[in-house]
Design a protein around this motif. Structure first.
Motif, PDB file in Angstrom:
ATOM      1  N   ASN A 443       1.594  20.802 -74.702  1.00 35.71           N
ATOM      2  CA  ASN A 443       0.359  20.547 -73.945  1.00 35.71           C
ATOM      3  C   ASN A 443      -0.840  20.430 -74.871  1.00 35.71           C
ATOM      4  OD1 ASN A 443       1.389  20.372 -71.416  1.00 35.71           O
ATOM      5  ND2 ASN A 443       0.813  22.442 -70.760  1.00 35.71           N
ATOM      6  N   GLY A 444      -0.916  21.384 -75.834  1.00 34.76           N
ATOM      7  CA  GLY A 444      -2.054  21.400 -76.761  1.00 34.76           C
ATOM      8  C   GLY A 444      -2.088  20.117 -77.595  1.00 34.76           C
ATOM      9  N   ALA A 447      -3.181  17.265 -75.543  1.00 37.27           N
ATOM     10  CA  ALA A 447      -4.634  17.305 -75.311  1.00 37.27           C
ATOM     11  C   ALA A 447      -5.371  16.732 -76.518  1.00 37.27           C
ATOM     12  CB  ALA A 447      -5.074  18.744 -75.048  1.00 37.27           C
ATOM     13  N   ASP A 486      -5.359  24.915 -79.471  1.00 31.32           N
ATOM     14  CA  ASP A 486      -5.498  23.497 -79.825  1.00 31.32           C
ATOM     15  C   ASP A 486      -6.967  23.158 -79.968  1.00 31.32           C
ATOM     16  OD1 ASP A 486      -6.723  22.350 -77.338  1.00 31.32           O
ATOM     17  OD2 ASP A 486      -4.885  23.173 -76.427  1.00 31.32           O
ATOM     18  N   LEU A 491     -10.674  22.595 -71.141  1.00 28.05           N
ATOM     19  CA  LEU A 491     -10.305  22.435 -69.727  1.00 28.05           C
ATOM     20  C   LEU A 491     -11.573  22.328 -68.895  1.00 28.05           C
ATOM     21  CD1 LEU A 491      -7.689  25.326 -69.679  1.00 28.05           C
ATOM     22  CD2 LEU A 491      -7.168  22.882 -69.798  1.00 28.05           C
ATOM     23  N   LEU A 499      -4.984  24.465 -62.576  1.00 29.69           N
ATOM     24  CA  LEU A 499      -4.136  24.516 -63.762  1.00 29.69           C
ATOM     25  C   LEU A 499      -2.695  24.949 -63.492  1.00 29.69           C
ATOM     26  CD1 LEU A 499      -4.718  23.904 -66.705  1.00 29.69           C
ATOM     27  CD2 LEU A 499      -5.075  26.335 -67.089  1.00 29.69           C
ATOM     28  N   PHE A 504       0.591  19.703 -60.482  1.00 31.55           N
ATOM     29  CA  PHE A 504      -0.735  19.193 -60.870  1.00 31.55           C
ATOM     30  C   PHE A 504      -0.641  18.684 -62.303  1.00 31.55           C
ATOM     31  CE2 PHE A 504      -4.576  20.043 -63.380  1.00 31.55           C
ATOM     32  CZ  PHE A 504      -5.404  19.087 -62.818  1.00 31.55           C
ATOM     33  N   THR A 505      -1.008  17.424 -62.467  1.00 31.25           N
ATOM     34  CA  THR A 505      -0.971  16.849 -63.818  1.00 31.25           C
ATOM     35  C   THR A 505      -2.049  15.790 -63.951  1.00 31.25           C
ATOM     36  OG1 THR A 505       0.388  15.710 -65.460  1.00 31.25           O
ATOM     37  CG2 THR A 505       0.803  15.159 -63.161  1.00 31.25           C
ATOM     38  N   THR A 506      -2.499  15.577 -65.175  1.00 34.43           N
ATOM     39  CA  THR A 506      -3.459  14.499 -65.421  1.00 34.43           C
ATOM     40  C   THR A 506      -2.796  13.409 -66.269  1.00 34.43           C
ATOM     41  OG1 THR A 506      -4.233  15.717 -67.355  1.00 34.43           O
ATOM     42  CG2 THR A 506      -5.501  15.997 -65.323  1.00 34.43           C
ATOM     43  N   LYS A 507      -1.481  13.612 -66.508  1.00 32.78           N
ATOM     44  CA  LYS A 507      -0.775  12.682 -67.400  1.00 32.78           C
ATOM     45  C   LYS A 507       0.080  11.713 -66.569  1.00 32.78           C
ATOM     46  CE  LYS A 507      -0.560  16.660 -70.369  1.00 32.78           C
ATOM     47  NZ  LYS A 507       0.311  17.798 -70.674  1.00 32.78           N
ATOM     48  N   MET A 511       4.835  15.992 -65.217  1.00 32.90           N
ATOM     49  CA  MET A 511       5.413  16.482 -63.970  1.00 32.90           C
ATOM     50  C   MET A 511       4.539  17.553 -63.323  1.00 32.90           C
ATOM     51  SD  MET A 511       9.449  16.658 -64.746  1.00 32.90           S
ATOM     52  CE  MET A 511       9.874  17.235 -63.122  1.00 32.90           C
ATOM     53  N   GLY A 512       3.651  18.131 -64.120  1.00 27.70           N
ATOM     54  CA  GLY A 512       2.747  19.157 -63.572  1.00 27.70           C
ATOM     55  C   GLY A 512       3.456  20.469 -63.258  1.00 27.70           C
ATOM     56  N   GLY A 514       4.970  22.411 -66.069  1.00 28.78           N
ATOM     57  CA  GLY A 514       5.050  23.218 -67.299  1.00 28.78           C
ATOM     58  C   GLY A 514       4.315  24.552 -67.210  1.00 28.78           C
ATOM     59  N   LEU A 515       3.029  24.525 -66.879  1.00 27.55           N
ATOM     60  CA  LEU A 515       2.238  25.767 -66.918  1.00 27.55           C
ATOM     61  C   LEU A 515       2.680  26.775 -65.861  1.00 27.55           C
ATOM     62  CD1 LEU A 515      -1.388  24.629 -67.796  1.00 27.55           C
ATOM     63  CD2 LEU A 515       0.221  25.917 -69.179  1.00 27.55           C
TER      64      LEU A 515
HETATM   65  P1  ADP Z   1       2.081  18.508 -67.434  1.00 24.98           P
HETATM   66  O1  ADP Z   1       1.995  18.888 -68.863  1.00 24.98           O
HETATM   67  O2  ADP Z   1       3.404  18.030 -67.031  1.00 24.98           O
HETATM   68  O3  ADP Z   1       0.959  17.685 -66.964  1.00 24.98           O
HETATM   69  P2  ADP Z   1       1.348  21.203 -67.108  1.00 24.98           P
HETATM   70  O4  ADP Z   1       1.495  22.153 -65.981  1.00 24.98           O
HETATM   71  O5  ADP Z   1       1.916  21.637 -68.379  1.00 24.98           O
HETATM   72  O6  ADP Z   1       1.935  19.836 -66.624  1.00 24.98           O
HETATM   73  O7  ADP Z   1      -0.181  20.928 -67.287  1.00 24.98           O
HETATM   74  C1  ADP Z   1      -0.986  20.614 -66.204  1.00 24.98           C
HETATM   75  C2  ADP Z   1      -2.250  19.958 -66.635  1.00 24.98           C
HETATM   76  O8  ADP Z   1      -3.101  20.887 -67.323  1.00 24.98           O
HETATM   77  C3  ADP Z   1      -2.070  18.861 -67.633  1.00 24.98           C
HETATM   78  O9  ADP Z   1      -1.807  17.685 -66.992  1.00 24.98           O
HETATM   79  C4  ADP Z   1      -3.385  18.872 -68.352  1.00 24.98           C
HETATM   80  O10 ADP Z   1      -4.335  18.104 -67.672  1.00 24.98           O
HETATM   81  C5  ADP Z   1      -3.851  20.270 -68.308  1.00 24.98           C
HETATM   82  N1  ADP Z   1      -3.590  20.942 -69.585  1.00 24.98           N
HETATM   83  C6  ADP Z   1      -2.544  21.756 -69.872  1.00 24.98           C
HETATM   84  N2  ADP Z   1      -2.647  22.265 -71.103  1.00 24.98           N
HETATM   85  C7  ADP Z   1      -3.786  21.743 -71.643  1.00 24.98           C
HETATM   86  C8  ADP Z   1      -4.454  21.854 -72.889  1.00 24.98           C
HETATM   87  N3  ADP Z   1      -3.964  22.641 -73.895  1.00 24.98           N
HETATM   88  N4  ADP Z   1      -5.627  21.168 -73.095  1.00 24.98           N
HETATM   89  C9  ADP Z   1      -6.123  20.437 -72.081  1.00 24.98           C
HETATM   90  N5  ADP Z   1      -5.553  20.260 -70.890  1.00 24.98           N
HETATM   91  C10 ADP Z   1      -4.378  20.896 -70.656  1.00 24.98           C
END
Ligand code: ADP
Length: 556
Positions: A443-444, A447, A486, A491, A499, A504-507, A511-512, A514-515
């Motif tokens: 993720n880092g 970003a 990172d 954020l 989060l 929830f994802t911005t990519k 898949m949203g 991971g966290l």
């Molecule tokens: P994914 O990585 O599949 O999008 P995650 O649950 O890991 O799902 O992350 C969700 C969202 O949180 C990411 O889409 C991103 O927008 C934001 N995010 C996660 N980690 C970071 C980070 N280190 N820096 C900035 N944004 C982050």
């Protein structure tokens, strides 16, 4: 009967009993004191009666001198005696036939008549009394008394008197008499003075209860104590009565009783205070008990709802884990794919066996990792205790480094590994925690990649991903802290709000999940996943942190 009424009843009984006891005490003391006074008065009365009769006898002896017809200066002697004896109104010397030969009157009488006290009715009117007394005296040859009788006086008053008849015996024949008229009042006044103390009255009483003569003054208030005694004289029996009025209550006259009463009153007061305090305390205890019961109920309810919550959380976790399975398998598979294509590329250009060997080895390692992921998720779903073991922090990071290094190289990012020396091993499910670290690091890096795409002018040397393991300062050496830092753009508030929300994802290819999975794993390890973020230039970036308990802390 309710306990309240029973208690009230017992208290009422106690009060009634106390009252009855006190009442009896006061009554008994009163009676005792009264009888004591009565006894004392009885003694004084009989003493006085004895005194009077003794004095009468003594008088009779002295008066004998007036019996003698030869006595020179009879009148003078008589007057002399009368002066000494104010209780005597009159003396008469009479012959054997009771004819008055000579007489003398008390000097203390106001009327200066030859008849003295008899100046109104005359002596002859009371002849019968004298006759009766002298008849008795002649028969017994000693002094005898007439019944008492009243002699009215001119001023409306009168005197109660008794005649004493003294016989003159010559050769056993009565040759004359001395008749002495005694004033009953005079007797009391002369000889009863001592008895007439304060508020005490001494009197001669007739058979019908009327007073014949009285001495002493009383105020009739309070308690009356009387004593009666008989004064037996030859020919007459007089009833002598003493009467005393006491204003103070008997039970107060007795100091010990007064003290006991005072004590009982004080005790009652103390009992009352005790009773009041006890009631207050009982009430407070009862309300406290009620509160505790309510609190327990609330605790029970919250415990139940917590259990319900945990159950649904576990269900959610199951769903998450299923998702994680697909998500996490994606990564090793992607890695395998990229190593495979890399290997193919190498084969197409130059047949460097060593490079192909490396690619194949990594494919094997990634396959193994994929297998481990499946296993750990499988374990998790079956809710078996995860396979925890003691792992050195250095090992944890070292083992994820090859994969991260590959990603970093692709994205032109530097990796900085900072492991504090002498860190104790932590207690964790190694595979799951490695997945967490990989997730956070990826993720880092992503970003920072996004930021680089936005502002390509930024110096690539600035893009460093830092992995840190250090002793947790706040936990007394019980935890080791891990940070993934990172230098991305941080954020935004919008992202922070969602989060950890699954999906929830911005990519575009994200898949949203991971966290949310990372957080679940860390929470399964009894810790929490936290983050700090900086969105203001120049030092933007995000740090995700978690702690793991040391194996030593867990096992002791
Ligand atoms: P994914 O990585 O599949 O999008 P995650 O649950 O890991 O799902 O992350 C969700 C969202 O949180 C990411 O889409 C991103 O927008 C934001 N995010 C996660 N980690 C970071 C980070 N280190 N820096 C900035 N944004 C982050």
């Amino acid at each position: 009967m309710s306990p309240k009424t029973l208690r009230f009843g017992l208290w009422a009984l106690l009060v009634v009993l106390m009252g009855a006891l006190l009442g009896s005490l006061v009554w008994l003391v009163g009676r005792y004191e009264q009888s004591r006074y009565e006894n004392q008065l009885d003694i004084s009365a009989s003493d006085l009666a004895h005194d009077i009769s003794t004095k009468l006898v003594r008088n009779a002896q002295r008066l004998n001198v007036l019996l003698d017809s030869e006595t020179p200066n009879w009148s003078w002697t008589a007057r002399q005696l009368l002066e000494e004896h104010p209780e005597i109104f009159r003396v008469e010397r009479r012959d054997a036939a009771l004819r008055t030969e000579t007489s003398a009157n008390s000097l203390y009488l106001r009327q200066a008549s030859t008849n003295g006290v008899f100046h109104i009715l005359g002596r002859q009117n009371f002849q019968s009394e004298v006759t009766a007394a002298c008849a008795l005296a002649a028969r017994s040859q000693e002094a005898a008394y007439s019944v008492s009788y009243f002699i009215p006086q001119s001023n409306g008053i009168g005197y109660e008197v008794t005649d004493m008849c003294l016989p003159r015996i010559e050769n056993k024949h009565v040759t004359g008499y001395l008749v002495v008229t005694y004033s009953l009042n005079g007797i009391l006044k002369e000889w009863g003075e001592a008895a007439t103390r304060q508020n005490q009255e001494v009197s001669f009483v007739a058979a019908d209860g009327s007073r014949l003569a009285v001495m002493g003054k009383v105020t009739r208030s309070g308690h009356r104590v009387t004593a009666k005694t008989l004064l037996n004289l030859q020919g007459i029996t007089l009833l002598l009565r003493l009467e005393i009025w006491r204003s103070a209550p008997y039970w107060l006259a007795n100091t010990p009783t007064a003290l006991v009463l005072l004590l009982v009153t004080a005790l009652t007061g103390v009992l009352w205070l005790l009773y009041r305090d006890t009631r207050k305390r009982l009430r407070a205890e009862a309300s406290l008990a009620k509160e505790i019961i309510q609190q327990r109920k609330a605790e029970e309810m919250s415990r139940q709802s917590l259990e319900r919550l945990q159950k649904s959380a576990r269900l959610a976790t199951l769903g998450e884990m299923a998702s994680m399975l697909s998500h996490e398998l994606n990564q090793p598979l992607a890695a395998i794919a990229s190593y495979a294509s890399g290997g193919l590329n190498v084969l197409a250009t130059e047949a460097d066996k060593t490079q192909i060997k490396v690619a194949l080895e990594r494919i094997a390692a990634q396959s193994e990792r994929a297998g481990l992921v499946i296993k750990s998720v499988h374990d998790f779903v079956r809710r078996r205790e995860a396979e925890h073991s003691a792992v050195a922090p250095q090992t944890l990071l070292d083992d994820v480094l090859p994969l991260l290094g590959l990603l970093a190289k692709q994205m032109d990012i530097a990796l900085d590994l900072q492991v504090a020396p002498h860190l104790p091993p932590v207690w964790c499910d190694k595979t799951l925690v490695e997945q967490v670290i990989i997730n956070l690091a990826r993720n880092g890096m992503q970003a920072m990649g996004v930021q680089a795409a936005k502002a390509p002018s930024l110096d690539a040397s600035l893009r460093v991903l830092t992995l840190k393991a250090h002793q947790d300062a706040t936990s007394d050496g019980k935890y080791v802290a891990f940070d993934v830092h990172d230098q991305g753009s941080g954020l935004t508030q919008d992202v922070q709000d969602k989060l950890f929300t699954p999906f929830f994802t911005t990519k575009t290819e994200g898949m949203g999940l991971g966290l949310s999975l990372c957080r679940t794993v860390i929470e399964q390890h009894g810790s929490s996943l936290t983050y700090t973020t900086q969105t203001q230039a120049p030092h933007t970036g995000t740090t995700f942190s978690f702690k793991l308990m040391t194996a030593h802390a867990i096992l002791t």
